[in-house]
Design a protein around this motif. Structure first.
Motif, mmCIF file in Angstrom:
data_model
loop_
_atom_site.group_PDB
_atom_site.id
_atom_site.type_symbol
_atom_site.label_atom_id
_atom_site.label_comp_id
_atom_site.label_asym_id
_atom_site.label_seq_id
_atom_site.Cartn_x
_atom_site.Cartn_y
_atom_site.Cartn_z
ATOM 1 N N ASP A 125 -10.915 2.644 -4.638
ATOM 2 C CA ASP A 125 -10.000 1.529 -4.883
ATOM 3 C C ASP A 125 -10.624 0.455 -5.768
ATOM 4 O O ASP A 125 -9.926 -0.178 -6.572
ATOM 5 C CB ASP A 125 -9.559 0.911 -3.558
ATOM 6 N N LEU A 126 -11.926 0.241 -5.636
ATOM 7 C CA LEU A 126 -12.591 -0.736 -6.506
ATOM 8 C C LEU A 126 -12.479 -0.329 -7.971
ATOM 9 O O LEU A 126 -12.254 -1.170 -8.853
ATOM 10 C CB LEU A 126 -14.061 -0.875 -6.115
ATOM 11 N N VAL A 127 -12.626 0.959 -8.238
ATOM 12 C CA VAL A 127 -12.487 1.448 -9.615
ATOM 13 C C VAL A 127 -11.047 1.251 -10.096
ATOM 14 O O VAL A 127 -10.807 0.810 -11.226
ATOM 15 C CB VAL A 127 -12.896 2.932 -9.697
ATOM 16 N N ARG A 128 -10.092 1.536 -9.247
ATOM 17 C CA ARG A 128 -8.676 1.425 -9.616
ATOM 18 C C ARG A 128 -8.213 -0.023 -9.784
ATOM 19 O O ARG A 128 -7.273 -0.301 -10.534
ATOM 20 C CB ARG A 128 -7.812 2.107 -8.555
ATOM 21 N N ALA A 129 -8.888 -0.934 -9.102
ATOM 22 C CA ALA A 129 -8.420 -2.329 -9.082
ATOM 23 C C ALA A 129 -9.061 -3.211 -10.136
ATOM 24 O O ALA A 129 -8.735 -4.388 -10.225
ATOM 25 C CB ALA A 129 -8.672 -2.926 -7.695
ATOM 26 N N ARG A 130 -9.967 -2.653 -10.939
ATOM 27 C CA ARG A 130 -10.654 -3.519 -11.908
ATOM 28 C C ARG A 130 -9.667 -4.205 -12.835
ATOM 29 O O ARG A 130 -8.559 -3.720 -13.078
ATOM 30 C CB ARG A 130 -11.662 -2.713 -12.723
ATOM 31 N N SER A 131 -10.105 -5.351 -13.378
ATOM 32 C CA SER A 131 -9.298 -6.086 -14.345
ATOM 33 C C SER A 131 -8.993 -5.190 -15.541
ATOM 34 O O SER A 131 -9.873 -4.486 -16.045
ATOM 35 C CB SER A 131 -10.059 -7.331 -14.811
ATOM 36 N N GLY A 132 -7.751 -5.218 -15.999
ATOM 37 C CA GLY A 132 -7.354 -4.378 -17.114
ATOM 38 C C GLY A 132 -6.826 -3.034 -16.681
ATOM 39 O O GLY A 132 -6.299 -2.274 -17.489
ATOM 40 N N VAL A 133 -6.976 -2.711 -15.386
ATOM 41 C CA VAL A 133 -6.422 -1.470 -14.840
ATOM 42 C C VAL A 133 -5.402 -1.800 -13.753
ATOM 43 O O VAL A 133 -4.224 -1.488 -13.848
ATOM 44 C CB VAL A 133 -7.538 -0.551 -14.283
ATOM 45 N N SER A 134 -5.885 -2.452 -12.699
ATOM 46 C CA SER A 134 -5.018 -2.966 -11.628
ATOM 47 C C SER A 134 -4.064 -1.906 -11.072
ATOM 48 O O SER A 134 -2.869 -2.149 -10.912
ATOM 49 C CB SER A 134 -4.215 -4.177 -12.128
ATOM 50 N N MET A 135 -4.601 -0.733 -10.794
ATOM 51 C CA MET A 135 -3.813 0.303 -10.136
ATOM 52 C C MET A 135 -3.780 0.050 -8.629
ATOM 53 O O MET A 135 -4.719 -0.510 -8.069
ATOM 54 C CB MET A 135 -4.419 1.676 -10.416
ATOM 55 N N PRO A 136 -2.696 0.449 -7.970
ATOM 56 C CA PRO A 136 -2.612 0.214 -6.526
ATOM 57 C C PRO A 136 -3.661 1.032 -5.782
ATOM 58 O O PRO A 136 -4.127 2.068 -6.277
ATOM 59 C CB PRO A 136 -1.198 0.680 -6.176
ATOM 60 N N PRO A 137 -4.038 0.591 -4.585
ATOM 61 C CA PRO A 137 -5.021 1.342 -3.800
ATOM 62 C C PRO A 137 -4.480 2.705 -3.388
ATOM 63 O O PRO A 137 -3.265 2.938 -3.397
ATOM 64 C CB PRO A 137 -5.269 0.444 -2.587
ATOM 65 N N LEU A 138 -5.393 3.596 -3.034
ATOM 66 C CA LEU A 138 -4.974 4.899 -2.525
ATOM 67 C C LEU A 138 -4.201 4.723 -1.219
ATOM 68 O O LEU A 138 -4.418 3.759 -0.487
ATOM 69 C CB LEU A 138 -6.199 5.779 -2.278
ATOM 70 N N PRO A 139 -3.325 5.652 -0.895
ATOM 71 C CA PRO A 139 -2.613 5.575 0.388
ATOM 72 C C PRO A 139 -3.586 5.655 1.562
ATOM 73 O O PRO A 139 -4.671 6.237 1.450
ATOM 74 C CB PRO A 139 -1.700 6.804 0.362
ATOM 75 N N GLU A 140 -3.205 5.084 2.650
ATOM 76 C CA GLU A 140 -3.998 5.175 3.876
ATOM 77 C C GLU A 140 -3.849 6.571 4.487
ATOM 78 O O GLU A 140 -2.838 7.253 4.292
ATOM 79 C CB GLU A 140 -3.535 4.124 4.895
ATOM 80 N N GLY A 141 -4.876 6.967 5.235
ATOM 81 C CA GLY A 141 -4.780 8.163 6.056
ATOM 82 C C GLY A 141 -4.890 9.487 5.334
ATOM 83 O O GLY A 141 -4.483 10.520 5.880
ATOM 84 N N LEU A 142 -5.426 9.517 4.122
ATOM 85 C CA LEU A 142 -5.596 10.785 3.421
ATOM 86 C C LEU A 142 -6.639 11.640 4.151
ATOM 87 O O LEU A 142 -7.713 11.150 4.496
ATOM 88 C CB LEU A 142 -6.050 10.554 1.983
ATOM 89 N N ASP A 143 -6.344 12.917 4.356
ATOM 90 C CA ASP A 143 -7.344 13.784 4.967
ATOM 91 C C ASP A 143 -8.371 14.190 3.910
ATOM 92 O O ASP A 143 -8.261 13.826 2.735
ATOM 93 C CB ASP A 143 -6.703 14.996 5.641
#
Length: 568
Positions: free
Chosen positions: A459-477
C-alpha cells in the motif's frame, strides 16, 4: 542528505594495469611507481564502476523490456528479435554477458591488488602533522575502496548467476594468455553464498551515506539491498525446482539443494527489512513517480548509474512523427492492460476489454503510472497530441511507427529539443526503495502469510504522491496476495529490467514471455472519437531451456572444464 550512487566518470576509464598506463607518465616514472601510486589506483577503482551496464540500450540498442511481454522494439535490425523468436543459441546470444562481467571481475581483482600495493611513504614518513592527517585519511579511503570494489564484484556475479546459474568464482588475476582449461563452475548454492558473504562484508564497512565529494559510490544500503534481491531469487521457484531440466547431469549448477523453503523466504524478508530499517540512510519513496526517473539524486534511489548529458535516448524513443524520433521501445498491450481502472467509489478493478465502458474509453481513469510510463493515443506531448491512430502522424502507415500503438514515456525527457541538440542527464536505477518494499512483501507473504506488513508495504508503494492508488482490499489470502504483489511489481517496476527475471523465477515464463505480444489498432471515429481493436503484433517463443542462458561456445572452447546449461 544526498545519497545517490552514480558513475565515477570523472575519475577516468581504465581496464587493467597492463593496458592503461599513460605514455606520458611512463616517460617520467617507472611502470612500478605508476602502479603503486594513489592516483592510478583511484582510477582503477573507478574503472570497476564503469563496468556497470547501461540499461537504456542493454540488448541490441534496446531496453531489456523488449525481450519480455512489456514491449516490442520497432527496429527490425535489433538483435532483440532473435531472443523473441527463439533464434538464439550458444553461438549467437544477443544478451551474452559472460565475457563482459568477467572482464569486470578481472578489473575488480586487479584494483584490489593495486590498493594493497599503494605506497604512501611520502605521507607516513613525514613528521608534519598535516601530512600525517593525510596519511590517515588515505588509509581509511583505500580501505573503503576495497569494500566498494568487493560490492561491485558481487553485483557482477549476481548478474551472471541470474543468467547462467552457478558460475566460476575467480578472485585471482588471469593473464590474457593464461590456461583456463581447469576452471570449473561453482554450484548455484556456492555462487549465491559467495555473493551474500561479499555483501555482508561490504555492508560492515561501507557508510550509509556520503558527502558531496564522494557521491556515486556504493553504500551499506546498496550492499544490503543486493543481498535482499539475491535471497529473494534464491527462495523463488526456479532456484528450487530443477524439474524443467529433467535428466540434466549437474542439477546443482542450476538449482539449490532441497531444503526449508520457508526458511529461505524468511531470510529474504529479513534482508529486505534490514534495508528498510537501516539507520542513517534516510531512504524514502520519492515525492512523485514520474520525477523519480528524471533525477539521479533521490532518497528512494539506493544504487544507480548516472550517465553524461545526451539526447540519444530521446532520439531512440520519441514517437516517429516528432522531429528525429525513431519510436524505439514500444510498450505492449499486454503491459497496458495490467494497469487498474479507478472506480467512482475510490476502489480499483482490473481492466477488461469485455467491459463495454472500459473498451469504449480504454485510457480513462487508469492507474496514474500508466500515463507516467506509456504515451497512449491522444496524449499531449511536446505541444501536440500523440496520433497513434491509423493515418495519424505517429500511427500505422508512417515509416518506423510503433507496432503496438504505444510509445515509451518513462525516462524520456520531453523538454529535449532534438533539432537544436539540447540534452538531458539520465540515470539508470539498479535498486530503489520501492523494489525493496515489494521484495519484503513478497518474501513475507510466502513465509508468514497474513502478516500486517505485507499489505502495509504494498500500500505504501501504491499511495505515493503522483500515484495515489487505493489500498489493497482487506482479507486477501496468500494466493490472492501473491497475485497482487506480482501485479504490483509489474506496473511499478515496468521497463526497469525486472520483468525478465521475475517471470523466470516464478516459472510463469511460458505464459508471459512465450505469449503472443499484443498491440492496439486505433481508428478515428468522427472529429474527436476513436475506436480500438486489440491486435497480435508478434508470436513469441519460450522453451524450458531458456530459463538459463547458454554459456557461449567460444567460452566452452577456451575453458574446456565448463559444463553447458541444460538443453543448449
Amino acid at each position: 542528505m544526498k545519497r545517490t550512487l552514480y558513475f565515477g566518470v570523472l575519475l577516468g576509464l581504465f581496464a587493467s594495469c597492463e593496458d592503461t598506463l599513460d605514455r606520458d607518465i611512463l616517460t617520467a616514472l617507472s611502470k612500478e611507481r605508476v602502479i603503486h601510486s594513489y592516483d592510478f589506483t583511484r582510477n582503477t577503482v573507478s574503472a570497476v564502476y564503469n563496468v556497470l551496464p547501461d540499461g537504456f540500450s542493454e540488448i541490441g540498442g534496446a531496453l531489456q523490456a523488449t525481450v519480455t511481454d512489456e514491449a516490442e522494439h520497432t527496429s527490425e535490425n535489433s538483435s532483440v528479435h532473435r531472443i523473441n523468436n527463439g533464434a538464439w543459441n550458444p553461438y549467437n546470444n544477443p544478451d551474452d554477458r559472460w565475457n563482459h562481467y568477467y572482464r569486470g571481475i578481472r578489473k575488480a581483482n586487479q584494483a584490489l591488488a593495486n590498493i594493497d600495493s599503494v605506497n604512501l611513504d611520502m605521507y607516513r614518513l613525514d613528521p608534519d602533522p598535516t601530512q600525517q592527517q593525510v596519511y590517515g585519511e588515505r588509509l581509511a579511503e583505500m580501505n573503503r575502496w576495497k569494500y566498494e570494489v568487493r560490492f561491485l564484484r558481487a553485483f557482477f556475479y549476481a548478474e551472471l548467476i541470474k543468467r547462467y546459474g552457478g558460475v566460476p568464482i575467480v578472485e585471482g588475476i588471469f593473464e590474457l594468455d593464461a590456461d583456463v582449461g581447469d576452471i570449473r563452475r561453482s554450484t548455484l548454492a556456492s555462487s549465491i553464498q559467495y555473493v551474500l558473504d561479499e555483501c555482508d562484508s561490504a555492508a560492515r564497512v561501507l557508510p550509509a551515506t556520503y558527502g558531496g565529494g564522494d557521491l556515486g559510490r556504493a553504500t551499506k544500503g546498496a550492499a544490503l539491498a543486493l543481498k535482499s534481491r539475491v535471497l529473494l531469487y534464491a527462495a523463488s521457484d526456479l532456484y528450487n525446482d530443477p524439474s524443467w531440466a529433467a535428466g540434466y547431469a549437474d542439477p546443482g549448477l542450476i538449482a539449490l539443494p532441497a531444503g526449508d523453503r520457508v526458511a529461505r523466504w524468511q531470510a529474504a524478508a529479513a534482508a529486505a527489512k534490514a534495508v528498510i530499517d537501516l539507520p542513517g540512510a534516510g531512504y524514502a519513496l520519492h515525492g512523485g513517480y514520474p520525477a523519480l526517473f528524471k533525477t539521479f539524486n533521490s532518497p528512494e534511489i539506493i544504487f544507480t548509474r548516472r550517465s553524461g548529458a545526451s539526447n540519444s535516448f530521446e532520439i531512440a524513443s520519441f514517437p516517429i512523427g516528432y522531429d528525429l524520433g525513431q519510436s524505439g521501445n514500444a510498450p505492449s498491450q499486454n503491459l497496458v492492460d495490467a494497469y487498474e481502472v479507478l472506480r467512482a467509489d475510490g476502489t480499483a478493478e482490473p481492466f477488461d476489454w469485455d467491459n463495454a465502458a472500459h473498451a469504449a474509453d480504454p485510457y480513462a481513469s487508469r492507474d496514474p503510472r500508466l500515463a507516467h510510463s506509456v504515451l497512449v493515443n491522444n496524449t499531449a506531448f511536446k505541444g501536440r497530441a500523440v496520433e497513434s491512430w491509423v493515418g495519424g502522424r505517429d500511427g500505422p502507415g508512417a515509416n518506423m511507427a510503433s507496432k503496438t500503438g504505444y510509445y515509451l514515456r518513462k525516462y524520456v525527457d520531453e523538454n529535449v529539443n532534438l533539432l537544436t541538440g539540447t540534452t538531458s542527464i539520465h540515470s539508470w536505477i539498479y535498486i530503489r526503495l520501492a523494489e525493496v518494499y515489494l521484495n519484503y512483501a513478497e518474501a513475507l507473504n510466502e513465509s508468514d502469510p497474513g502478516h500486517p506488513d505485507i499489505k502495509r508495504y504494498v500500500d505504501l508503494v501504491r499511495a505515493r504522491s503522483g500515484v495515489s492508488m487505493p489500498p489493497l482490499p482487506e482479507g486477501l489470502d496468500q494466493a490472492l496476495m501473491r497475485q497482487r504483489i506480482r501485479a504490483e511489481r509489474r506496473v511499478e517496476l515496468a521497463f526497469e529490467g525486472h520483468r525478465l527475471w521475475d517471470t523466470k523465477r516464478w516459472m510463469v515464463a511460458p505464459e508471459t514471455l512465450g505469449a503472443p505480444l499484443r498491440g492496439v489498432e486505433i481508428r478515428r471515429s468522427g472529429d474527436s472519437g476513436f475506436s480500438y481493436r486489440v491486435t497480435q503484433v508478434e508470436t513469441r517463443t519460450f522453451q524450458p531451456r531458456m530459463y538459463c542462458y547458454p554459456i557461449g561456445q567460444q567460452e566452452l572452447l577456451k575453458a574446456t572444464g565448463l559444463v553447458q546449461n541444460p538443453m543448449w
